[in-house]
Motif scaffolding. Structure first.
Motif: not given
Length: 300
Positions: A198, A190, A269
């Protein structure tokens, strides 16, 4: 597909979930539980009302229906690799003609047929574990999300079905249970994709089964069969299955049931503003919308 270097045979994934379309809803207790956890995370949106929502890996569309109920004016798109699953989405029974319909699209999560900056919320429950290349998949998510858009997804962790994996490893040298990445690796992916803030959580659920055959039958009803490219193409012989059953028996608990562990990872996220770098091909690449590039005109 075994010669492509991919972990999963996408055609087998499609076939397995297509066959499971009729039985999935009745067998998906765990999937509904994880889905409810994802819905709790929607509170992070606060007062934000998404206009365009994607239920990615929608299956029979229970999440898509709930998302439409929450935001009846939003456009909700259910995307799944298996067309028979999409045919289960929003059946006519209980359908309200005054509500905006759910759009259904048969597509691969690795190549989303969506325009750049066209989505406010990606909701994906237990789908992304079937994708080999996390970085490429998340780059696609970021491409279609508008700046400030929310990614909310779940996947399986490495402890999932570890008892079954160990039992089969005692029977032969072929993998029978898919490998799943850990929470740290998902979080790192991510960050590499440029997502902001996140939040990841890990949960472990253990379900009991009377025997290994019942567990395997339940997995088939969910479409969660062996889709590894390196899998044995012939049916598992009686001898190997019996050996795996014998290896599973020492796991049997005091309740008389065989445990099956499911580790689930949920991730939340936010899509960054334009210009935030993203790793592609080993290089940092930043994208800007053409409309946002200032043009200086020369005076004649």
């Amino acid at each position: 597909m075994s010669g492509t270097g991919e972990i999963f045979d996408r055609r087998q994934v499609r076939r397995a979930f297509s066959r499971a379309a009729g039985s999935y809803s009745a067998a998906a207790d765990l999937q509904r539980e994880v889905e409810s956890r994802l819905f709790e995370s929607l509170e992070y949106l606060g007062e934000q009302v998404p206009a365009d929502i994607v239920d990615l890996g929608s299956g029979p569309g229970t999440a898509a229906v709930e998302l439409r109920r929450r935001w009846p004016k939003a456009r909700v798109v259910a995307i799944d690799l298996a067309l028979p699953m999409l045919r289960q989405v929003a059946p006519k029974r209980g359908w309200n003609p005054l509500q905006r319909p759910i759009d259904r699209v048969c597509a691969d999560v690795r190549a989303l047929p969506l325009a750049d900056d066209s989505v406010d919320l990606i909701f994906s429950n237990l789908c992304v574990q079937w994708v080999d290349d996390l970085d490429a998949m998340l780059a696609g998510f970021r491409r279609v999300l508008r700046p400030g858009g929310l990614l909310l997804c779940s996947t399986f962790g490495p402890d999932t079905l570890h008892e079954l994996r160990a039992a089969f490893s005692a029977a032969d040298d072929r993998a029978h249970v898919s490998p799943f990445g850990g929470i740290a690796g998902f979080g790192d992916a991510l960050m590499r994709a440029g997502f902001r803030d996140p939040v990841l959580d890990r949960e472990v659920d253990v379900h009991g089964h009377a025997d290994m055959a019942g567990l395997m039958r339940g997995l088939r009803q969910l479409g969660a069969t062996n889709a590894l490219s390196a899998r044995r193409r012939a049916l598992t012989g009686r001898g190997r299955f019996a050996a795996a059953q014998a290896a599973y028996e020492p796991w049997r608990g005091d309740d008389g049931l065989l445990p099956a562990t499911w580790e689930t990872i949920t991730a939340l996220a936010w899509a960054p503003a334009h210009g935030q770098p993203i790793r592609e091909g080993g290089e940092d690449v930043a994208r800007f919308p053409a409309a946002g590039i200032p043009v200086r005109r020369r005076r004649g």
